[in-house]
Enzyme design. Structure first.
Site, PDB file in Angstrom:
ATOM      1  N   HIS A 174       0.820  -1.259  -0.051  1.00 46.01           N
ATOM      2  CA  HIS A 174       0.033   0.101  -0.101  1.00 46.01           C
ATOM      3  C   HIS A 174       0.903   1.397  -0.046  1.00 46.01           C
ATOM      4  CE1 HIS A 174      -3.534  -2.605   1.690  1.00 46.01           C
ATOM      5  NE2 HIS A 174      -3.373  -2.577   0.282  1.00 46.01           N
ATOM      6  N   HIS A 208      -7.630  -8.553  -8.072  1.00 44.76           N
ATOM      7  CA  HIS A 208      -7.896  -9.295  -7.098  1.00 44.76           C
ATOM      8  C   HIS A 208      -8.450  -8.420  -5.841  1.00 44.76           C
ATOM      9  CE1 HIS A 208      -5.643 -11.948  -9.596  1.00 44.76           C
ATOM     10  NE2 HIS A 208      -6.055 -13.038  -8.898  1.00 44.76           N
ATOM     11  N   SER A 245      -7.113  -2.078  -1.107  1.00 46.47           N
ATOM     12  CA  SER A 245      -6.378  -1.460  -2.313  1.00 46.47           C
ATOM     13  C   SER A 245      -7.380  -0.738  -3.046  1.00 46.47           C
ATOM     14  CB  SER A 245      -5.706  -2.246  -3.213  1.00 46.47           C
ATOM     15  OG  SER A 245      -6.564  -3.540  -3.491  1.00 46.47           O
ATOM     16  N   GLU A 269     -13.486  -9.187  -8.149  1.00 50.20           N
ATOM     17  CA  GLU A 269     -13.516 -10.097  -7.163  1.00 50.20           C
ATOM     18  C   GLU A 269     -14.305 -11.214  -7.436  1.00 50.20           C
ATOM     19  OE1 GLU A 269     -12.635 -12.324  -4.277  1.00 50.20           O
ATOM     20  OE2 GLU A 269     -11.686 -10.375  -4.378  1.00 50.20           O
ATOM     21  N   ASP A 280     -13.158 -13.581 -12.668  1.00 48.17           N
ATOM     22  CA  ASP A 280     -11.877 -13.667 -12.302  1.00 48.17           C
ATOM     23  C   ASP A 280     -10.961 -12.507 -12.913  1.00 48.17           C
ATOM     24  OD1 ASP A 280      -9.695 -15.929 -12.397  1.00 48.17           O
ATOM     25  OD2 ASP A 280      -9.433 -15.071 -14.310  1.00 48.17           O
ATOM     26  N   GLY A 281      -9.990 -12.299 -12.144  1.00 55.65           N
ATOM     27  CA  GLY A 281      -9.280 -11.023 -12.379  1.00 55.65           C
ATOM     28  C   GLY A 281      -8.331 -11.187 -13.490  1.00 55.65           C
ATOM     29  N   ASP A 339      -2.650  -8.749  -7.522  1.00 54.72           N
ATOM     30  CA  ASP A 339      -2.449  -9.141  -5.999  1.00 54.72           C
ATOM     31  C   ASP A 339      -3.001 -10.436  -5.656  1.00 54.72           C
ATOM     32  OD1 ASP A 339      -1.623  -9.296  -3.413  1.00 54.72           O
ATOM     33  OD2 ASP A 339      -3.638  -7.845  -2.876  1.00 54.72           O
TER      34      ASP A 339
END
Length: 285
Positions: A18, A41, A99, A117, A142-143, A168
């Site tokens: 971060h 994600h 995030s 997500e 799905d990212g 991530d």
């Protein structure tokens, strides 16, 4: 997937991720043209560190908890702590921003954010947490697949020349995840070559990372920068010893901003044998 980020929210890996995420966002926001951010994600975007789930591991005590006490006087860390406190001013004393919240906090009204997500419960919470912000689109999907669907980004008549893709993943597939990540980065760079890409990865055993990093250095990016924080020696096989971010096409001079931040994080969060690494796999031309 069984992973729930709430167990790890605010730990040393989140702190590193971060701090760097905000530094990248501030560099993007410093230029007037609008930008786009994709969080592949995203999780739920906002966490309660006093919840039973977070307290089950207590990892935030040695992450954001310790940093709030130490408060190193380094600009990138001061910026991060100010963002955490801004989150708590709105959401309560035990809130911790994920995030998506930090992206929303750092970017501007003209910018757009897409958050992916896959887990239905987490996606529902993410949607609820950002229901009032029309800059943010939440995708329950799905990212990795979203990279193909959402890049290059556009919003109405706007086609974004600048932006950020944050990847991530939970690494539940262990080393196999790196193959997926590399394939995704290769495709994303082909679709949107001017974006900055930030990939978070865990550091457990150093030798396991070497094949991945060699392949990452060969990706068709203008630059590749590694930033790592290890809070204990990197030869302990029992737990995650640290983490890193791979930055592709990183903003100009971001290494100068991150160097003092990494050293300060090592001092504040590290055990004996802690270390940092800031290294160009591919220097900018």
């Amino acid at each position: 997937m069984n992973y729930r980020h709430v167990f790890h929210a605010g730990n040393h890996a989140d702190v590193l991720k971060h701090v760097i995420l905000l530094a990248v966002c501030d560099a993007l926001a410093a230029k007037p043209s609008p930008c786009f951010a994709l969080d592949t994600h995203a999780g739920r975007g906002l966490y309660r560190l006093k919840s039973a789930s977070a307290q089950r591991t207590g990892e935030s005590d040695d992450g954001i908890g310790r940093l709030l006490v130490e408060r190193p006087r380094v600009p990138a860390i001061t910026r991060y702590l100010a963002a955490v406190e801004a989150c708590r001013a709105v959401h309560g004393h035990d809130a911790y921003p994920g995030s998506p919240w930090l992206l929303a906090h750092a970017l501007r009204g003209s910018d757009r954010i897409a958050c992916c997500e896959l887990q239905p419960v987490e996606a529902s919470a993410l949607r609820e947490n950002f229901a009032g912000d029309d800059r943010i689109a939440v995708h329950e999907r799905d990212g990795y697949a979203a990279v193909r669907a959402l890049l290059p980004p556009k919003h109405g008549e706007i086609r974004y020349g600048r932006g950020l893709v944050l990847i991530d993943p939970p690494y539940e597939a262990q080393l196999d995840e790196f193959d997926t990540v590399l394939a995704t980065l290769k495709e994303a760079l082909a679709r949107w070559p001017q974006a900055t890409y930030a990939l978070w990865y865990p550091v457990k055993l150093r030798r396991a990372l070497q094949p991945f990093l060699r392949k990452a250095a060969r990706l068709q990016a203008k630059s590749a920068l590694l930033a790592e924080l290890l809070v204990r020696p990197d030869d302990s096989p029992l737990r995650m010893n640290g983490s890193g971010l791979l930055l592709l096409n990183s903003p100009w001079q971001i290494d100068a901003a991150l160097q003092p931040a990494l050293h300060a994080l090592q001092e504040a969060l590290g055990e004996p044998g802690a270390s940092t690494r800031l290294e160009w796999l591919r220097p900018p031309a």
